[in-house]
Design a protein around this motif. Structure first.
Motif, short mmCIF file in Angstrom:
data_model
loop_
_atom_site.label_atom_id
_atom_site.label_comp_id
_atom_site.label_asym_id
_atom_site.label_seq_id
_atom_site.Cartn_x
_atom_site.Cartn_y
_atom_site.Cartn_z
N PRO A 42 14.18 0.32 -9.88
CA PRO A 42 14.82 0.47 -8.55
C PRO A 42 14.01 1.37 -7.63
CG PRO A 42 16.43 0.74 -10.32
CD PRO A 42 15.08 0.70 -10.98
N GLN A 43 13.94 0.97 -6.37
CA GLN A 43 13.17 1.75 -5.40
C GLN A 43 13.73 3.16 -5.26
OE1 GLN A 43 10.41 0.74 -4.19
NE2 GLN A 43 10.02 2.47 -2.82
N GLU A 44 15.07 3.29 -5.42
CA GLU A 44 15.69 4.62 -5.32
C GLU A 44 15.13 5.55 -6.40
OE1 GLU A 44 17.27 1.82 -5.58
OE2 GLU A 44 18.31 1.53 -3.66
N THR A 45 14.86 5.00 -7.59
CA THR A 45 14.32 5.81 -8.69
C THR A 45 12.92 6.29 -8.35
OG1 THR A 45 15.60 4.48 -10.24
CG2 THR A 45 13.81 5.79 -11.15
N LEU A 76 11.67 6.64 -5.31
CA LEU A 76 11.78 7.61 -4.21
C LEU A 76 12.27 8.97 -4.72
CD1 LEU A 76 13.33 5.32 -1.43
CD2 LEU A 76 10.98 6.19 -1.59
N ALA A 77 13.18 8.95 -5.70
CA ALA A 77 13.68 10.20 -6.26
C ALA A 77 12.55 10.95 -6.97
CB ALA A 77 14.82 9.91 -7.24
#
Length: 216
Positions: free
Chosen positions: A109-112, A114-115
């Motif tokens: 996931p892109q959120e991962t 970015l995090a």
């Protein structure tokens, strides 16, 4: 099945199994090492992704027996050199794994990502500590296909006289004796099953966060 013949040939059969394992696993390891940067490159650039993945996939369409025959003059090896088989199966492994690794990295996931960036991870740290670990299930799925394919393709090398389990097939056909053929088929199936189970086990060990399936 002639069990007495199998008993007399047990030492030779064990040697053939050892060669078969070696010729199946070395290309798998080398193939992973080669495919990782290519798959990462395909993941990073949407523009070149279709070309890289498509070209890698085309390599798998090269007939294996033709590749075994063509490689000796290219590599400068003899026709009976096991290196020809290692190189040929490495090409097939890379062909299978480039798309798998690109898909595995895409699955994170892109959120991962970015995090991880927000936490101060550099790009290579994000790749090694986040993207690849999260993509392990997808990569292992590809490895299962590659290792079973290698176990099957190695047996074709018997047509060139390179010793491994496939040598039992040629011996059986030459002697019109079915015991080595049946034993060779059983050993190939057993070896593929064992190697497949080892990859499944490795996947579970490397991904302890994934939910375990509970039998009802």
């Amino acid at each position: 099945m002639n069990l007495e013949w199998l008993g007399r040939q047990s030492d030779r059969i064990a040697e053939l199994v050892g060669w078969h394992i070696l010729l199946s696993l070395v290309p798998l390891v080398v193939g992973v090492i080669v495919a990782l940067p290519i798959g990462w490159l395909a993941h990073r650039s949407r523009r070149i992704n279709p070309y890289v993945v498509g070209t890698a996939g085309l390599l798998y369409t090269i007939p294996s027996l033709a590749l075994f025959v063509l490689l000796p003059p290219v590599l400068g090896t003899k026709i009976l050199d096991p290196m020809n088989i290692v190189v040929a199966l490495t090409i097939y492994t890379v062909a299978l794994l480039v798309r798998v690794i690109a898909d595995a990295l895409d699955s994170v996931p892109q959120e991962t990502v970015l995090a991880a960036t927000a936490m101060g991870y550099r790009p290579y740290q994000t790749l090694l500590k986040v993207q690849l670990p999260v993509g392990v299930p997808v990569i292992c799925a590809g490895l299962r296909v590659a290792v079973v394919s290698n176990v099957s393709l190695v047996s074709l090398a018997a047509l060139l006289g390179i010793p491994q389990i496939g040598s039992l097939f040629t011996q059986g056909f030459q002697l019109r004796f079915y015991t080595p053929i049946i034993a060779g088929i059983a050993l190939c199936l057993l070896l593929a099953l064992v190697l497949d189970l080892l990859i499944v086990l490795a996947n579970r060990l490397l991904t302890p966060w994934t939910p375990k399936v509970v039998a009802s």
